[in-house]
Enzyme design. Sequence first.
Site, PDB file in Angstrom:
ATOM      1  N   ASP A   1     -10.832  -8.719   6.417  1.00 54.92           N
ATOM      2  CA  ASP A   1     -10.741  -7.539   5.519  1.00 54.92           C
ATOM      3  C   ASP A   1     -10.507  -6.512   6.376  1.00 54.92           C
ATOM      4  O   ASP A   1     -11.150  -5.955   7.087  1.00 54.92           O
ATOM      5  CB  ASP A   1     -12.074  -7.446   4.866  1.00 54.92           C
TER       6      ASP A   1
ATOM      7  N   ALA B   1      -1.161  -5.012   3.736  1.00 58.07           N
ATOM      8  CA  ALA B   1      -0.943  -3.417   3.299  1.00 58.07           C
ATOM      9  C   ALA B   1      -1.684  -3.507   1.734  1.00 58.07           C
ATOM     10  O   ALA B   1      -1.745  -4.335   1.265  1.00 58.07           O
ATOM     11  CB  ALA B   1       0.284  -3.130   3.285  1.00 58.07           C
ATOM     12  N   TYR B   2      -2.281  -2.178   1.773  1.00 59.28           N
ATOM     13  CA  TYR B   2      -2.636  -1.699   0.245  1.00 59.28           C
ATOM     14  C   TYR B   2      -1.346  -1.125  -0.522  1.00 59.28           C
ATOM     15  O   TYR B   2      -0.644  -0.264   0.129  1.00 59.28           O
ATOM     16  CB  TYR B   2      -3.357  -0.541   0.388  1.00 59.28           C
TER      17      TYR B   2
ATOM     18  N   ASP C   1       9.950   3.139   2.672  1.00 59.26           N
ATOM     19  CA  ASP C   1      10.700   4.597   2.250  1.00 59.26           C
ATOM     20  C   ASP C   1      10.129   5.345   1.530  1.00 59.26           C
ATOM     21  O   ASP C   1      10.536   6.469   1.429  1.00 59.26           O
ATOM     22  CB  ASP C   1      11.753   3.720   1.147  1.00 59.26           C
TER      23      ASP C   1
ATOM     24  N   TYR D   1       0.072   6.408  -1.345  1.00 57.92           N
ATOM     25  CA  TYR D   1       0.389   5.399  -0.786  1.00 57.92           C
ATOM     26  C   TYR D   1       1.435   5.660   0.455  1.00 57.92           C
ATOM     27  O   TYR D   1       1.254   5.219   1.590  1.00 57.92           O
ATOM     28  CB  TYR D   1       1.306   4.301  -1.662  1.00 57.92           C
TER      29      TYR D   1
ATOM     30  N   LYS E   1       0.742   5.264   4.438  1.00 58.60           N
ATOM     31  CA  LYS E   1       1.611   4.453   5.217  1.00 58.60           C
ATOM     32  C   LYS E   1       2.091   4.916   6.397  1.00 58.60           C
ATOM     33  O   LYS E   1       2.414   4.898   7.658  1.00 58.60           O
ATOM     34  CB  LYS E   1       2.872   3.808   4.574  1.00 58.60           C
TER      35      LYS E   1
HETATM   36  N1  LIG Z   1       6.469  -4.329  -1.808  1.00 60.62           N
HETATM   37  C1  LIG Z   1       7.300  -3.230  -1.657  1.00 60.62           C
HETATM   38  O1  LIG Z   1       7.978  -2.885  -2.258  1.00 60.62           O
HETATM   39  C2  LIG Z   1       7.270  -2.505  -0.101  1.00 60.62           C
HETATM   40  C3  LIG Z   1       8.256  -1.692  -0.111  1.00 60.62           C
HETATM   41  C4  LIG Z   1       8.254  -0.894   1.273  1.00 60.62           C
HETATM   42  C5  LIG Z   1       7.464  -1.363   2.233  1.00 60.62           C
HETATM   43  N2  LIG Z   1       6.419  -2.356   1.880  1.00 60.62           N
HETATM   44  C6  LIG Z   1       5.714  -2.615   3.087  1.00 60.62           C
HETATM   45  O2  LIG Z   1       5.976  -4.048   3.504  1.00 60.62           O
HETATM   46  C7  LIG Z   1       4.870  -4.881   3.861  1.00 60.62           C
HETATM   47  C8  LIG Z   1       4.699  -6.073   3.170  1.00 60.62           C
HETATM   48  O3  LIG Z   1       4.565  -5.876   1.695  1.00 60.62           O
HETATM   49  P1  LIG Z   1       4.526  -7.076   0.813  1.00 60.62           P
HETATM   50  O4  LIG Z   1       5.490  -6.694  -0.299  1.00 60.62           O
HETATM   51  O5  LIG Z   1       4.741  -8.293   1.436  1.00 60.62           O
HETATM   52  O6  LIG Z   1       2.837  -6.633   0.133  1.00 60.62           O
HETATM   53  P2  LIG Z   1       2.200  -7.597  -0.661  1.00 60.62           P
HETATM   54  O7  LIG Z   1       2.896  -8.733  -1.448  1.00 60.62           O
HETATM   55  O8  LIG Z   1       1.432  -6.582  -1.608  1.00 60.62           O
HETATM   56  O9  LIG Z   1       1.178  -8.223   0.302  1.00 60.62           O
HETATM   57  C9  LIG Z   1       0.237  -7.576   0.949  1.00 60.62           C
HETATM   58  C10 LIG Z   1      -0.866  -8.402   1.318  1.00 60.62           C
HETATM   59  O10 LIG Z   1      -1.832  -7.619   2.248  1.00 60.62           O
HETATM   60  C11 LIG Z   1      -3.324  -8.099   1.710  1.00 60.62           C
HETATM   61  N3  LIG Z   1      -4.309  -7.119   1.917  1.00 60.62           N
HETATM   62  C12 LIG Z   1      -4.490  -5.866   1.096  1.00 60.62           C
HETATM   63  N4  LIG Z   1      -5.568  -5.268   1.301  1.00 60.62           N
HETATM   64  C13 LIG Z   1      -6.046  -6.022   2.354  1.00 60.62           C
HETATM   65  C14 LIG Z   1      -7.318  -6.066   3.048  1.00 60.62           C
HETATM   66  N5  LIG Z   1      -8.217  -4.944   2.898  1.00 60.62           N
HETATM   67  N6  LIG Z   1      -7.564  -6.953   4.246  1.00 60.62           N
HETATM   68  C15 LIG Z   1      -6.623  -8.010   4.424  1.00 60.62           C
HETATM   69  N7  LIG Z   1      -5.462  -7.914   3.494  1.00 60.62           N
HETATM   70  C16 LIG Z   1      -5.313  -7.289   2.586  1.00 60.62           C
HETATM   71  C17 LIG Z   1      -3.169  -8.532   0.408  1.00 60.62           C
HETATM   72  O11 LIG Z   1      -4.212  -9.208   0.041  1.00 60.62           O
HETATM   73  P3  LIG Z   1      -4.616  -9.744  -1.637  1.00 60.62           P
HETATM   74  O12 LIG Z   1      -3.438 -10.868  -2.009  1.00 60.62           O
HETATM   75  O13 LIG Z   1      -5.872 -10.303  -1.503  1.00 60.62           O
HETATM   76  O14 LIG Z   1      -4.587  -8.511  -2.308  1.00 60.62           O
HETATM   77  C18 LIG Z   1      -1.578  -9.207   0.232  1.00 60.62           C
HETATM   78  O15 LIG Z   1      -1.629 -10.494   0.506  1.00 60.62           O
HETATM   79  C19 LIG Z   1       3.764  -3.718   3.775  1.00 60.62           C
HETATM   80  O16 LIG Z   1       3.485  -3.035   4.977  1.00 60.62           O
HETATM   81  C20 LIG Z   1       4.231  -2.719   2.771  1.00 60.62           C
HETATM   82  O17 LIG Z   1       3.538  -1.572   2.861  1.00 60.62           O
HETATM   83  C21 LIG Z   1       6.455  -2.911   0.763  1.00 60.62           C
END
Ligand SMILES: NC(=O)c1ccc[n+]([C@@H]2O[C@H](COP(=O)([O-])OP(=O)(O)OC[C@H]3O[C@@H](n4cnc5c(N)ncnc54)[C@H](OP(=O)(O)O)[C@@H]3O)[C@@H](O)[C@H]2O)c1
Length: 306
Positions: A46, A70-71, A112, A135, A139
Amino acid sequence: MTESTTQSATHPRILIVGNAGQLGRELERIFADAGSVTAVDRESVDLADPDQTRDFVRRTAPDVILNAAAYTAVDRAESEMALAHAVNALAPRVLAEEAAERDALLVHYSTDYVFDGSKSEPWTETDKPAPLNVYGASKLAGEQAIQNSRARHLIFRTSWVYGPHGKNFLLTMLRLARERDRLSIVDDQIGAPTTSIALARATHAIVTGVLAGRFGAAEYWSGLYHMTCAGSVSWFGFAQAIFACASRYLGVKSPELVPIGAKDYPTPAARPRNSVLSNAKLHARFGVHLPLWETALDEVLFAINR
Ligand SMILES: NC(=O)c1ccc[n+]([C@@H]2O[C@H](COP(=O)([O-])OP(=O)(O)OC[C@H]3O[C@@H](n4cnc5c(N)ncnc54)[C@H](OP(=O)(O)O)[C@@H]3O)[C@@H](O)[C@H]2O)c1
């Protein structure tokens, strides 16, 4: 937790954090042959708990840490500021301290949403961040914690991430198409939709190149890079493209799409008007190009159809 068994000098120990997320899942798949991989979700570690995170990294003793966790609940973060900060800012700091301690490479992803969207050109790595929401601020703090550490690092800022699995705009559109005849979509925010698949591939090409010494010493490559699919579009244009493609591959009937302004779709978190990122530094340093967003969309819908 999943673990592969291969381990030798040419097989680095790779820790993937967040393997249940969109990107983590693709990273686990593509890095499977790159070394001895330990891939974990929130159950195993966690990230909101710094001691647990530190202990876990020490026990795993990785050569490479890929942090895909990430959150990411952008609107909820407005009311869960402490948790967003713990996962997005404090945890990366702990990962960076531990990486520095054992001279491991830390790969991290940012967003972004560190920018306020006021620029009309694509944002570069030297532009000044000014996040509009919690958020984005959390980040940005995570980026800065890593940059201020002694860890060899790669921070990839990306945007509008989606793929065949998880919570994302594409899958929401496909679900809503089954439930409604008409959808109003924001047309005055533009960005680059980027697939988890393209991000994982680009990360793999760069990390394996770094490990093979192809990019020289860390002083030449360690740092912050923008990494998105090429091109840009509004959410409305993205929805149009999704349904054009989905009707071809999945036989999905498009609902009527109505373009609206962001002011007509109020959300707890404000979002940037222009969040297009320039990938010039990534191309120049690593020779890596991500596909056009339209090409990447095609690939994801094809994957969903399989
Ligand atoms: N999604 C977007 O549009 C977007 C845009 C720009 C940048 N990003 C960045 O790209 C990266 C990947 O994003 P993604 O879209 O793959 O995100 P995602 O699908 O939301 O996955 C994030 C993962 O982080 C886990 N997580 C959250 N809180 C946690 C904690 N306390 N301890 C351990 N794990 C935890 C979540 O677990 P649970 O499944 O248990 O919740 C989830 O599996 C991140 O750094 C994000 O900030 C994303």
